[in-house]
Design an enzyme around this catalytic site. Structure first.
Site, mmCIF file in Angstrom:
data_model
loop_
_atom_site.group_PDB
_atom_site.id
_atom_site.type_symbol
_atom_site.label_atom_id
_atom_site.label_comp_id
_atom_site.label_asym_id
_atom_site.label_seq_id
_atom_site.Cartn_x
_atom_site.Cartn_y
_atom_site.Cartn_z
ATOM 1 C CG HIS A 1 -0.331 0.186 2.529
ATOM 2 N ND1 HIS A 1 -0.007 -0.874 3.356
ATOM 3 C CD2 HIS A 1 0.036 1.305 3.202
ATOM 4 C CE1 HIS A 1 0.519 -0.417 4.471
ATOM 5 N NE2 HIS A 1 0.557 0.909 4.409
ATOM 6 C CG ASP B 1 -0.117 -4.146 2.623
ATOM 7 O OD1 ASP B 1 0.411 -3.512 1.678
ATOM 8 O OD2 ASP B 1 -0.367 -3.636 3.719
ATOM 9 N N GLY C 1 3.420 5.627 9.278
ATOM 10 C CA GLY C 1 4.821 5.733 8.898
ATOM 11 C C GLY C 1 5.599 4.457 9.151
ATOM 12 C CB SER D 1 3.145 1.197 6.282
ATOM 13 O OG SER D 1 1.838 1.180 6.773
ATOM 14 C CB SER E 1 -0.062 -5.126 6.683
ATOM 15 O OG SER E 1 -1.203 -4.779 5.925
#
Length: 380
Positions: free
Chosen positions: A223, A251, A332, A334, A349
């Site tokens: 993402h 993801d 942030g 991720s 994720s």
């Protein structure tokens, strides 16, 4: 790499510094206990987040390592009677569920404890597939196979349980197979963030965290950027491009590394713990301790709660086969690294909550990403 990058060592999501020889000098963090997956800093993090002493942390990691080694043998021994497995931190042992006593002795012979249950893992997985085919409303947070409960657990947002759409989903879910319902405080969401100066990498106006080095680049969350998108480092310089990306449904993504950047098998401890060497990607069992490194909240630890969970993010994206943890995270983080001892586990994720009040976070397993793109993990 820019010659000033050494000054940024503690402020990137992954060391993109030098060849392995250079990394060893920059990561003495592994220390004398690195072969056992425990550095003094890691022991401190496990003590802080799980309430363990250094000796307890060392013992627990050893127990988890043994459980991971037993898990596949026990599954083979159970055959069609296999009902799932989990690690129990109190006993330090792996428990394997079986649908009848016929295979119990064979499973015990592998070193695992046994619990006799009604439903096989195959039946629970079939129920999961039926739920995955449904359209979930926003009030449904996630669903997963819960081996310990021998059912598929559907979690709904507590204050949305009375919604007509949620009730209708639960009715269809219960008709699909053995299902139990639980609640969570809030809906999960992904952990990407707007551009903030000095953080590890950017694509467009999104900031995310690097996961693990692979030969030729690094893996991260899908993402965070689509295939072809350019990636900039903490200093604004060009790193490479997203070579593959999948979101939703999955993801995960991988980014090529060039233009003076290169990769090493290290996960940053952000000064909370010493930097951790990555030596492989052996999968930790449910119940194991696990830690996360990310560019916003840095280093935090917790427990691996469940595998193969389907998550319905608040924006409407549904992602399958995620692993659930009790580790906190924030926007942030991720794409950042989940690691157990010195074994890579996955990339962040999303989740719910924060690192002040607590929460839960899901990650995409790294071995799935490596297999999908034919990548090879960069290991020490």
């Amino acid at each position: 790499m820019r010659r000033t990058f050494g000054l940024r060592l503690g402020l990137s999501a992954l060391l993109l510094l030098s060849t392995w020889g250079g990394a060893a000098a920059l990561a003495p963090s592994a220390g004398a206990d690195s072969a056992q997956g425990l550095s003094p800093g890691l022991a401190a993090a496990l003590q802080r987040d799980l309430g363990l002493t250094a000796d307890e942390a060392r013992e627990r990691l050893a127990d988890e390592r043994r459980a991971g080694e037993i898990e596949k043998r026990a599954e083979r021994a159970a055959g069609a009677a296999y009902g799932g497995s989990w690690f129990d931190a109190d006993s330090g042992r792996l428990t394997v569920a079986v649908t009848g006593a016929q295979r119990a002795d064979a499973v015990r012979a592998t070193g695992a404890d046994v619990r006799v249950v009604e439903h096989s893992a195959a039946r629970l997985d079939a129920t999961m597939k039926r739920l995955d085919a449904l359209s979930a409303p926003a009030g449904v947070a996630s669903w997963r196979v819960d081996a310990r409960a021998n059912s598929v657990r559907v979690d709904v947002v507590a204050d949305r349980r009375g919604d007509a759409a949620v009730r209708a989903f639960l009715e269809r879910a219960r008709a699909a197979g053995p299902v139990e319902v639980g609640t969570v405080a809030e809906a999960p969401s992904t952990f990407a963030a707007g551009t903030v100066g000095g953080d590890p990498y950017y694509t467009g106006n999104v900031r995310c965290s690097i996961g693990f080095s692979v030969h030729g680049g690094f893996v991260t969350a899908g993402h965070c950027g689509g295939a072809g998108a350019g990636v900039r480092g903490w200093d604004g310089s060009f790193i490479g491009n997203f070579q593959g990306s999948s979101f939703p449904d999955n993801d995960y993504a991988w980014v090529s590394v060039g233009s003076g950047w290169w990769t090493v098998p290290v996960v940053l401890g952000w000064g909370t713990v010493p930097d951790q060497l990555v030596r492989g990607s052996a999968e930790a069992p449910v119940g194991a301790s696990i830690c996360r490194s990310g560019s916003t909240t840095r280093w935090h630890c917790g427990r691996l709660l469940a595998k193969n969970e389907t998550v319905n993010y608040s924006g409407g994206a549904v992602v399958h086969q995620l692993t659930k943890t009790s580790v906190c995270a924030e926007p942030g983080d991720s794409g950042g690294s989940f690691i157990s001892g010195d074994q890579a586990q996955g990339v962040t994720s999303g989740g719910w909550g924060n690192c002040s009040s607590g929460g839960e976070t899901w990650y995409q397993p790294v071995n799935e990403i490596l297999g999908r793109y034919g990548l090879r993990l960069h290991t020490a």
